[in-house]
Design a protein around this motif. Structure first.
Motif, mmCIF file in Angstrom:
data_model
loop_
_atom_site.group_PDB
_atom_site.id
_atom_site.type_symbol
_atom_site.label_atom_id
_atom_site.label_comp_id
_atom_site.label_asym_id
_atom_site.label_seq_id
_atom_site.Cartn_x
_atom_site.Cartn_y
_atom_site.Cartn_z
ATOM 1 N N THR A 183 17.264 28.837 61.817
ATOM 2 C CA THR A 183 17.163 27.377 61.911
ATOM 3 C C THR A 183 16.376 26.820 60.737
ATOM 4 O O THR A 183 16.748 25.792 60.142
ATOM 5 C CB THR A 183 16.484 26.975 63.233
ATOM 6 N N GLU A 184 15.285 27.493 60.386
ATOM 7 C CA GLU A 184 14.468 27.037 59.255
ATOM 8 C C GLU A 184 15.264 27.063 57.957
ATOM 9 O O GLU A 184 15.228 26.103 57.168
ATOM 10 C CB GLU A 184 13.227 27.928 59.122
ATOM 11 N N ASN B 31 18.517 26.991 57.569
ATOM 12 C CA ASN B 31 19.572 25.990 57.606
ATOM 13 C C ASN B 31 19.020 24.582 57.391
ATOM 14 O O ASN B 31 19.676 23.727 56.786
ATOM 15 C CB ASN B 31 20.329 26.069 58.932
ATOM 16 N N GLU B 32 17.798 24.365 57.865
ATOM 17 C CA GLU B 32 17.152 23.084 57.618
ATOM 18 C C GLU B 32 16.851 22.911 56.132
ATOM 19 O O GLU B 32 17.002 21.814 55.571
ATOM 20 C CB GLU B 32 15.852 22.994 58.437
ATOM 21 N N GLY C 126 19.765 21.792 54.279
ATOM 22 C CA GLY C 126 20.073 20.389 54.504
ATOM 23 C C GLY C 126 19.274 19.434 53.638
ATOM 24 O O GLY C 126 19.689 18.285 53.442
ATOM 25 N N ARG C 127 18.145 19.891 53.133
ATOM 26 C CA ARG C 127 17.298 18.967 52.360
ATOM 27 C C ARG C 127 17.092 19.362 50.902
ATOM 28 O O ARG C 127 16.620 18.544 50.103
ATOM 29 C CB ARG C 127 15.932 18.823 53.034
#
Length: 330
Positions: free
Chosen positions: A304-305, A307-308, A311-312
């Motif tokens: 999750t980290e 993939n985050e 995203g940024r």
């Protein structure tokens, strides 16, 4: 998630041979054989070769011949993927029926029966030749048992659909890494899932960006081929290090290398995509093989980290120089 090609089971991480055949920094044959042996001993039995990896007089096929001459019993253990039908010198594919036949016949001649071609694919799509023509030509060799199965490389979702309508496709080879996630949005991963086609993920370390060895443009010597690639240009190099730094943070907390995190992220896409995803990192030395093939499992929180982060943090620059981009994902 296990995978098989041409009826042979392959390990979760493969081995890309291109690193052993870089003309500007070619690994001596004996050292390359030691590296290949180490890869097999570590569980990487899916070897990704190319007719154009090296030179016409000495390329990955010649190296395979030498390896299996020394270790003939290993031929039963290794699954060989070969890309052909493309000349990097001329920057031009040869995917018509005559080009396919010439390429396969040359590959078979160089290998001289030392090992099988378990998977054959045209290295790049040819805008001027329908994929159906290419697949039918390869299928002639599958029917006679000279080639084990057919793959696709650098293809679009539409190309996969057209190819599958002609002949079963055993694998799709595409670029996938924390730097390059295009297959998740262009329909390729969805189409592979639809037809149950395993994905061979090349450049999982983004051509060395995710090894941590490159911290500035000057870390690449003047002959380094990566100096041609858009993502390594001086005006975007520092910006792309932002993603490297984020991956490094995860690796430090996890107590492993950035390389292992990067490869683990690619392998973890098997679950999200729904078909086996086999990273095929290259390595020029045994120490690199050992690092690449040491299995690391990322937790749900770590995925999750990462993939985050994707995203940024913007990756700047295209995948290939202009001369090659016209053959991307045909």
């Amino acid at each position: 998630m296990s995978a098989s090609i041409a009826g042979k089971t392959i390990g979760p991480i493969g081995f890309g041979m291109i690193s052993l055949l870089n003309p500007a920094k070619q690994v001596p044959a004996e050292d390359a054989i030691v590296t290949l042996k180490a890869a097999l001993n570590a569980g990487a039995n899916f070897w990704n070769a190319g007719e154009h990896y090296g030179t016409p007089d000495y390329n990955s096929l010649h190296l395979l011949n030498a390896y299996f001459t020394k270790y003939p019993k290993d031929a039963e253990k290794v699954v060989i993927s070969v890309k052909g039908c493309f000349s990097f010198k001329d920057r031009k594919p040869a995917n018509d029926a005559d080009g396919v036949r010439a390429s396969i016949e040359n590959c078979l001649s160089v290998l001289d029966g030392k090992c099988s071609i378990d998977l054959f694919q045209a290295s790049r799509g040819d805008p001027g030749v329908p994929i159906e023509v290419t697949v039918r030509a390869i299928a002639e060799y599958v029917k006679t048992g000279k080639v084990g199965s057919i793959g696709l490389s650098e293809c679009s979702a539409a190309t996969i659909r057209k190819a599958v309508a002609v002949h079963p496709i055993a694998a799709v080879e595409v670029e996938l890494s924390l730097f390059e996630t295009g297959i998740m949005s262009n329909g390729v991963s969805d189409t592979c899932k639809e037809f149950g086609i395993p994905i061979a993920a090349y450049s999982p370390l983004s051509r060395g960006f995710l090894t941590g060895q490159l911290r500035k443009y000057e870390d690449m010597d003047e002959k380094d081929f990566r100096r041609m690639f858009p993502r390594f240009q001086p005006d975007v190099f520092d910006g792309n290090l932002k993603l490297v730094d984020e991956v490094e943070k995860v690796a430090k907390r996890k107590g492993c290398s950035m390389v292992q995190v990067a490869i683990a992220w690619v392998a973890a896409q098997s679950k999200s995509i729904g078909v086996p995803v086999i990273p095929i990192p290259g390595a020029g030395a045994v120490s690199r093989v050992e690092e690449n093939l040491k299995r690391v499992e990322l937790t749900a929180e770590e995925l999750t980290e990462l993939n985050e982060v994707l995203g940024r943090v913007e990756v700047k620059g295209g995948r290939y120089p202009a001369g090659f981009s016209r053959f991307e994902s045909v």
